[in-house]
Design a protein around this motif. Structure first.
Motif, PDB file in Angstrom:
ATOM      1  N   ASP A  42      -0.773  11.527  -7.150  1.00  0.00           N
ATOM      2  CA  ASP A  42       0.637  11.565  -7.484  1.00  0.00           C
ATOM      3  C   ASP A  42       1.287  11.869  -6.198  1.00  0.00           C
ATOM      4  O   ASP A  42       2.182  11.497  -5.787  1.00  0.00           O
ATOM      5  CB  ASP A  42       0.834  12.559  -8.791  1.00  0.00           C
ATOM      6  CG  ASP A  42       2.321  12.390  -8.968  1.00  0.00           C
ATOM      7  OD1 ASP A  42       2.674  11.474  -9.295  1.00  0.00           O
ATOM      8  OD2 ASP A  42       2.978  13.399  -8.895  1.00  0.00           O
ATOM      9  N   GLN A  43       0.559  12.799  -5.569  1.00  0.00           N
ATOM     10  CA  GLN A  43       1.336  13.438  -4.323  1.00  0.00           C
ATOM     11  C   GLN A  43       1.371  12.417  -3.039  1.00  0.00           C
ATOM     12  O   GLN A  43       2.063  12.071  -2.553  1.00  0.00           O
ATOM     13  CB  GLN A  43       0.532  14.520  -3.755  1.00  0.00           C
ATOM     14  CG  GLN A  43       0.510  15.995  -4.457  1.00  0.00           C
ATOM     15  CD  GLN A  43       2.160  16.368  -4.516  1.00  0.00           C
ATOM     16  OE1 GLN A  43       2.652  16.593  -3.362  1.00  0.00           O
ATOM     17  NE2 GLN A  43       2.935  16.475  -5.719  1.00  0.00           N
ATOM     18  N   LEU A  44       0.154  11.553  -3.159  1.00  0.00           N
ATOM     19  CA  LEU A  44      -0.119  10.663  -2.019  1.00  0.00           C
ATOM     20  C   LEU A  44       0.877   9.352  -2.384  1.00  0.00           C
ATOM     21  O   LEU A  44       1.370   8.697  -1.510  1.00  0.00           O
ATOM     22  CB  LEU A  44      -1.547  10.083  -2.108  1.00  0.00           C
ATOM     23  CG  LEU A  44      -2.327  10.729  -1.380  1.00  0.00           C
ATOM     24  CD1 LEU A  44      -3.911  10.296  -1.642  1.00  0.00           C
ATOM     25  CD2 LEU A  44      -2.267  10.876   0.332  1.00  0.00           C
ATOM     26  N   GLY A  45       1.150   8.976  -3.509  1.00  0.00           N
ATOM     27  CA  GLY A  45       1.805   7.904  -3.954  1.00  0.00           C
ATOM     28  C   GLY A  45       1.067   6.507  -3.981  1.00  0.00           C
ATOM     29  O   GLY A  45      -0.377   6.854  -3.774  1.00  0.00           O
ATOM     30  N   ASP A  46       1.489   5.545  -3.940  1.00  0.00           N
ATOM     31  CA  ASP A  46       0.918   4.367  -3.910  1.00  0.00           C
ATOM     32  C   ASP A  46      -0.151   3.963  -2.950  1.00  0.00           C
ATOM     33  O   ASP A  46       0.142   3.862  -1.812  1.00  0.00           O
ATOM     34  CB  ASP A  46       1.741   3.104  -4.056  1.00  0.00           C
ATOM     35  CG  ASP A  46       2.820   3.040  -5.537  1.00  0.00           C
ATOM     36  OD1 ASP A  46       2.153   3.136  -6.465  1.00  0.00           O
ATOM     37  OD2 ASP A  46       3.930   3.776  -5.104  1.00  0.00           O
ATOM     38  N   VAL A  47      -1.618   3.943  -3.340  1.00  0.00           N
ATOM     39  CA  VAL A  47      -2.569   3.889  -2.421  1.00  0.00           C
ATOM     40  C   VAL A  47      -2.682   2.175  -1.960  1.00  0.00           C
ATOM     41  O   VAL A  47      -2.715   1.643  -2.984  1.00  0.00           O
ATOM     42  CB  VAL A  47      -3.759   4.315  -3.156  1.00  0.00           C
ATOM     43  CG1 VAL A  47      -4.881   3.809  -2.146  1.00  0.00           C
ATOM     44  CG2 VAL A  47      -3.869   5.664  -3.335  1.00  0.00           C
ATOM     45  N   VAL A  48      -2.764   2.109  -0.773  1.00  0.00           N
ATOM     46  CA  VAL A  48      -2.868   0.589  -0.362  1.00  0.00           C
ATOM     47  C   VAL A  48      -4.073   0.244   0.449  1.00  0.00           C
ATOM     48  O   VAL A  48      -4.441  -1.014   0.485  1.00  0.00           O
ATOM     49  CB  VAL A  48      -1.722   0.201   0.527  1.00  0.00           C
ATOM     50  CG1 VAL A  48      -0.226   0.288  -0.218  1.00  0.00           C
ATOM     51  CG2 VAL A  48      -1.232   1.250   1.701  1.00  0.00           C
ATOM     52  N   PHE A  49      -4.873   1.400   0.823  1.00  0.00           N
ATOM     53  CA  PHE A  49      -6.079   1.000   1.673  1.00  0.00           C
ATOM     54  C   PHE A  49      -6.848   2.307   1.282  1.00  0.00           C
ATOM     55  O   PHE A  49      -6.586   3.314   1.095  1.00  0.00           O
ATOM     56  CB  PHE A  49      -5.933   0.913   3.077  1.00  0.00           C
ATOM     57  CG  PHE A  49      -5.375  -0.284   3.671  1.00  0.00           C
ATOM     58  CD1 PHE A  49      -5.519  -1.720   3.254  1.00  0.00           C
ATOM     59  CD2 PHE A  49      -4.058  -0.166   4.356  1.00  0.00           C
ATOM     60  CE1 PHE A  49      -5.134  -2.649   3.765  1.00  0.00           C
ATOM     61  CE2 PHE A  49      -3.329  -1.179   4.714  1.00  0.00           C
ATOM     62  CZ  PHE A  49      -3.899  -2.518   4.500  1.00  0.00           C
ATOM     63  N   VAL A  50      -8.282   1.943   1.285  1.00  0.00           N
ATOM     64  CA  VAL A  50      -9.206   2.857   1.114  1.00  0.00           C
ATOM     65  C   VAL A  50     -10.503   2.620   2.288  1.00  0.00           C
ATOM     66  O   VAL A  50     -10.802   1.618   2.324  1.00  0.00           O
ATOM     67  CB  VAL A  50      -9.975   3.037  -0.202  1.00  0.00           C
ATOM     68  CG1 VAL A  50     -10.812   4.046  -0.424  1.00  0.00           C
ATOM     69  CG2 VAL A  50      -8.773   3.184  -1.206  1.00  0.00           C
TER      70      VAL A  50
END
Lengths: 128, 358
Positions: free
Chosen positions: A34-42
């Motif tokens: 939630d803190q990071l927000g929308d994850v786009v890469f891992v």
């Protein structure tokens, strides 16, 4: 904010399942996603890599920021969640399920008991 | 921190509030940046941009004054039209980028970035009273508190606004202004935006802002925060002052050189005299990861040839895109360079923006 009772946590917001045959599954907490927000890469560690406890093991990159993910326990990477490479948003939608990052064969299964339990982690997350 | 007239609306919608140029504004709502981005690309979204500054330039010399003070040519604007422009210093750089609207004959409304309002106001007032080539018979005043500003953007934006407006908005062309009412509330609509999509910017009275906002949400327009505003403008290839442009940026070395018109203007000689050791270019990355502001741009040998100014992953195409200032020798379309992301070079191709066209 979900904090499953059966998991243990690191203060740096990773979770780990109880060792089964010496293997734990690792991910990041609902609070962390939630803190990071929308994850786009891992970025995931190589299978076979040996990690010390607290060593940077993966990177989760959101629109906002890139965040190092640390091995919560020492061990060898035995499996990674390759599905995240194409669908990293699973970390946001299912942090404790499909959003898992990697599995470790831990050096010391007893060390899991020394991690934060759900209540202790809730206090950490509360402080941000 | 300053609050816009829509502050309580953002909080009620569980917007994630941040400090942006001294304003308390939502970076996103619970829907998230990618969904807000897609709402604007596929339907319609609304942004609170009331933090932006509005300056009034009024008086018999308003046109020659703005013609001297800005790089685009306001003399080409007929009343009811607007243009993108830039405010230049006399050291070969910029003070801000602007939107300039001519509302009536010798009256202009200038929209400036929130962080730069004071600098723009001070500079324009000083230029207006300078003995050469002035003094100009103009008044320059800050009207920021008199306006709330909402940007309604997306392929469905015009149709949704049209149903609420008294005027026929389908007849309003790009960069035109129209004064009308929305549900009885007086508004000034400008067919402009910062997303690359069709849409309108809605100037209204602060007292009406919440009602206009709710009217738009009820019409199915998605609330969108600063995060999506940034990914949308980047995908559209628009600069953000403080990132791509600053007090040392020569616009003649950017894709926005078209703004600089051939007419006498303050500081123009310094711009013309400046070479372009680096150019502002678009980058499409071939690997994973986001090229963020300040990351190094590298040549094949690993030497630094520039710096990233903005980067994101396109929520639409999932491509990693960026804007960067790079050495002129590596700035041609198709040039293959690299961006250093967490110590690793990630290959990128110089690609003229926009990265997306509706």
């Amino acid at each position: 904010m979900k904090i499953p009772q059966e998991l243990r946590f690191a203060a740096s917001h990773e979770w780990a399942t109880e060792p089964a045959d010496g293997i734990v599954t690792v991910g990041i907490s609902d609070f962390a996603q939630d803190q990071l927000g929308d994850v786009v890469f891992v970025e995931l560690p190589d299978v076979g890599r040996t990690l010390a406890a607290g060593e940077a093991a993966a990177v989760v990159e959101s629109v906002k920021t890139a965040s190092d993910i640390y091995a919560p326990l020492a061990g060898e990477v035995v499996e990674v969640n390759g599905a995240l490479l194409d669908a990293p948003e699973a970390i946001n939608t299912d942090a404790y399920g499909e959003g898992w990052l990697f599995r470790l064969r831990v050096t010391d299964p007893e060390a899991w008991g020394g991690m934060l339990d759900a209540d202790a982690y809730a206090a950490v997350a509360e402080e941000g | 921190m300053k609050q816009t007239p829509l502050h309580d609306e953002h909080v009620a919608l569980n917007g994630r509030m941040v400090d942006f140029a001294g304003w308390h504004l939502p970076i996103q709502y619970p829907t998230g940046i990618p969904q807000e981005h897609l709402a604007v690309r596929q339907d319609a979204g609304v942004f609170d941009v009331s933090h932006m500054g509005q300056l009034r330039i009024l008086g018999p010399d308003a046109t020659p004054f703005l013609s001297w003070a800005t790089l685009n040519d306001p003399a080409k604007l007929r009343p009811g039209r607007g243009q993108y422009s830039m405010l230049q210093n006399d050291r070969g750089g910029l003070i801000d980028d602007l939107y300039v609207y001519r509302d009536v004959d010798e009256s202009f409304l200038v929209v400036a970035n929130a962080a730069n309002v004071d600098a723009v106001l001070g500079h324009l007032q000083a230029l207006a009273t300078a003995p050469t080539p002035g003094p100009f018979r103009v008044v320059v005043r800050d009207e920021s508190d008199a306006w709330a500003l909402l940007a309604v953007q997306g392929p469905s934006a015009a149709a949704k606004l049209d149903r609420l407006a008294d005027a026929d908005l389908t007849a309003v062309r790009k960069n035109r202004l129209v004064d009308t009412t929305l549900s009885g509330m007086p508004v000034r609509l400008a067919r402009t935006g910062y997303t690359g999509e069709d849409g309108f910017e809605v100037f209204c009275r602060p007292v009406d802002a919440a009602a206009v906002w709710r009217l738009l949400l009820e019409a199915g327009v998605a609330p969108c925060g600063l995060g999506a505003r940034d990914t949308l403008r980047l995908e559209a290839g628009f600069p953000l002052f403080g990132h791509e442009l600053d007090d040392r940026s020569n616009p003649l070395c950017t894709p926005f050189a078209w703004v600089v018109k051939d007419k006498p203007a303050f500081g123009l000689e310094a711009l013309r005299a400046g070479a372009c050791p680096r150019r502002l270019v678009g980058l499409v990355l071939e690997g994973r990861g986001i090229a963020r502001d300040g990351y190094r741009v590298l040549d094949e040998a690993g030497g630094e040839i520039g710096r990233v100014t903005s980067g994101t992953v396109s929520p639409l195409t999932r491509t990693s895109i960026a804007l960067a200032w790079v050495d002129a020798a590596h700035a041609d379309e198709g040039a293959r360079i690299a961006v250093e992301i967490r110590g690793q070079p990630v290959v990128a191709t110089v690609t003229p923006p926009p990265f997306y066209r509706p």
